[in-house]
Write an enzyme that holds these catalytic residues in place. Structure first.
Site, short mmCIF file in Angstrom:
data_model
loop_
_atom_site.label_atom_id
_atom_site.label_comp_id
_atom_site.label_asym_id
_atom_site.label_seq_id
_atom_site.Cartn_x
_atom_site.Cartn_y
_atom_site.Cartn_z
N ARG A 54 0.74 -1.07 0.14
CA ARG A 54 0.07 0.10 -0.23
C ARG A 54 0.75 1.24 -0.02
NH1 ARG A 54 -2.69 3.09 4.54
NH2 ARG A 54 -3.63 4.75 3.49
N HIS B 137 -2.38 11.18 0.36
CA HIS B 137 -1.95 10.88 1.83
C HIS B 137 -1.45 12.09 2.22
CE1 HIS B 137 -0.82 7.52 4.84
NE2 HIS B 137 -0.54 8.62 5.38
N GLU C 111 -7.03 8.75 5.92
CA GLU C 111 -7.37 9.12 7.36
C GLU C 111 -8.05 10.87 7.23
OE1 GLU C 111 -4.00 8.89 9.87
OE2 GLU C 111 -4.12 6.80 9.96
N ASN D 248 -7.13 2.02 10.00
CA ASN D 248 -5.94 2.11 10.42
C ASN D 248 -6.08 2.43 12.13
OD1 ASN D 248 -5.12 2.53 7.93
ND2 ASN D 248 -4.72 4.61 8.19
N TYR E 288 -4.07 2.04 15.85
CA TYR E 288 -2.70 1.83 16.55
C TYR E 288 -2.97 1.64 18.09
CZ TYR E 288 -0.43 3.40 12.46
OH TYR E 288 0.07 3.48 11.16
N GLU F 36 -3.31 -0.10 8.13
CA GLU F 36 -1.94 0.32 9.03
C GLU F 36 -2.16 -0.13 10.37
OE1 GLU F 36 -1.06 4.40 9.03
OE2 GLU F 36 -1.52 4.64 6.86
C1 FCB Z 1 -0.97 7.38 10.55
C2 FCB Z 1 -0.41 7.78 9.10
C3 FCB Z 1 0.89 7.37 8.55
C4 FCB Z 1 1.79 7.30 9.61
C5 FCB Z 1 1.11 6.47 11.04
C6 FCB Z 1 2.33 6.31 12.22
O1 FCB Z 1 -1.90 8.06 11.06
O2 FCB Z 1 -1.40 7.42 8.12
O3 FCB Z 1 1.15 8.17 7.74
O4 FCB Z 1 2.23 8.55 10.03
O5 FCB Z 1 0.15 7.06 11.35
#
Ligand code: FCB
Length: 455
Positions: free
Chosen positions: A77, A121, A166, A302, A304, A360
């Site tokens: 990607r 992006h 995002e 995405n 985290y 992500e």
């Molecule tokens: C996300 C972004 C990516 C990177 C990660 C850590 O929000 O899409 O570009 O910065 O975080």
């Protein structure tokens, strides 16, 4: 030890973004982007760095594709830099910029690596920002024109297209807090920015359908188009009513503000009311929400970590503040919270039945090259193992998860943190631009080759 096996054809990938890796910021006719302008402004980036050279991927892309093939990636990607294709945001096309991506896509297809291409992006052509950027409705029309051009020229060679990465981050950090390019601190335009980003998504999907009418009923169309959202599971810091309300608002402003218009054709009332009380209103025209609500083929997520929210009367915009995390964190200070995968997928599933991808997921740690020449990032291996195990659990639960992409292929320019945060499977030595496989890269190669992992 238990062996977790994924469904046949599960898409194992890694992700990057143009500005974070390419460099060559003013080569072969590329125009200026808002990130060039932002990083060239002193004081914006933690370590004073820029993406002028970044990982030099623009010149080393062949080597990077070889790394992807050696990892066994099923999909890669990446994003296309709008100002490489249209230096001022509108035609004429810069053919040299287009050629770069054409060669990259061909090399991936030759190796059986599925290109998953994001149109935007965050690197808006500066010329469009000079005319108001995403606060100006016209930018949405320019985006649709750029998208249509790419569908026409590259469309059939790319099985998975993504309109935006995002939109939340672009909206709030780009135009609200100013921590990201274009660095505007203007909360009054925030909701219009979000609306124009979403509108541009809908217009781009319409252009896509015009280029690629859907296949026979029952058959998955190819190529396909979707969008990528960042979703955070939101948890209140306590069960007190004001913390519950603050957490609900945080969920509304980050997640529901995008999920509801995309999948239900309306904005969340509570969020609109909250902002309206502060004089912040989106510039919506009749018919816009139908455009935004256009059917898509898949949704990328995405994720985290999670956000734990407490009420804060001093926060005039949100009335919400993130509570400090109690558990272990990554180098970003983000709590390590593996259920973020499954909670995010469940929230998305409540809105749509289209196939889902984790587009992500990953972690920054303070990696270093050891005296033996290796990078022993055991903490990242542990992070990935626990999060991928959650993805497996989601599939067991019946969620239609088709793939998982690690953020990121190689250490790169982490926006306002510059080069200080390393998220890569490959270590980038910024002095020589040499790539070194971390232990996590070796580990991920094993996961891919076995289509599963041991936990
Ligand atoms: C996300 C972004 C990516 C990177 C990660 C850590 O929000 O899409 O570009 O910065 O975080």
């Amino acid at each position: 030890m238990t062996q977790l096996t994924f469904p046949p054809g599960f898409v194992w990938g890694a992700a990057t973004a143009a500005y974070q890796i390419e460099g060559a910021w003013n080569e072969d006719g590329r125009g200026e982007s808002i990130w060039d302008r932002f990083t060239h402004t002193p004081g914006k980036i933690a370590d004073g760095s820029t993406g002028d050279v970044a990982c030099d991927h623009y010149h080393r892309w062949q080597e990077d594709v070889e790394h992807m093939a050696a990892l066994g990636l099923k999909s890669y990607r990446f994003s296309i830099a709008w100002p490489r294709i249209l230096p001022t945001g509108a035609p004429p096309i810069n053919e040299k910029g287009l050629d770069f991506y054409r060669r990259l896509i061909a090399a991936l297809n030759e190796r059986g690596i599925i290109p998953n291409v994001t149109l935007y992006h965050w690197d808006l052509p500066q010329a469009l920002e000079d005319r108001g950027g995403w606060a100006n409705r016209d930018t949405a029309l320019r985006f649709a024109e750029y998208a249509a051009l790419l569908f026409r020229r590259l469309g059939a060679d790319v099985p998975l297209w993504v309109t935006h990465n995002e939109p939340f981050i672009q909206t709030f950090y780009g135009y609200g807090t100013g921590e990201y390019a274009p660095g505007r601190r203007d909360p009054r335009v925030m909701l219009s920015v979000a609306h124009h980003l979403l509108l541009s998504h809908g217009l781009a999907v319409q252009a896509f359908r015009a280029e690629f009418p859907s296949g026979p009923a029952g058959e998955a169309p190819c190529p396909q188009i979707g969008i990528v959202l960042i979703l955070w599971p939101h948890h209140p810091a306590s069960q007190r009513p004001w913390d519950l309300r603050a957490s609900r608002f945080a969920d509304g402003a980050t997640n529901r503000l995008f999920l509801e218009p995309l999948f239900r054709g309306r904005y969340p009332e509570d969020v609109l009311r909250h902002f309206a009380r502060r004089g912040i209103r989106p510039a919506i025209r009749p018919g816009d929400l139908q455009v935004i609500n256009v059917p898509i083929d898949f949704l990328g997520l995405n994720t985290y970590s999670r956000l734990v929210t407490r009420f804060d009367p001093l926060d005039l915009i949100g009335g919400a503040r993130q509570a400090a995390s109690s558990g272990p964190t990554t180098a970003m200070g983000w709590e390590i919270y593996p259920p973020c995968i499954i909670e995010t997928l469940r929230q998305a599933r409540a809105y749509t039945s289209v196939p889902l991808y984790i587009t992500e997921n990953g972690a920054a740690f303070d990696d270093a090259v050891a005296p033996d020449g290796g990078v022993h990032d055991d903490a990242r291996v542990a992070y990935l193992r626990e999060h991928i195990a959650m993805a497996h659990r989601a599939i067991q639960e019946g969620i239609d998860l088709r793939g998982y992409y690690v953020w990121t292929l190689l250490d790169n320019f982490e926006w306002s943190h510059g080069f200080s945060k390393r998220f890569g499977l490959l270590y980038t030595d910024y002095a020589s631009r040499r790539r070194i496989w971390k232990r996590s890269a070796h580990w991920y190669r094993e996961v891919i080759s076995r289509n599963g992992l041991e936990v």
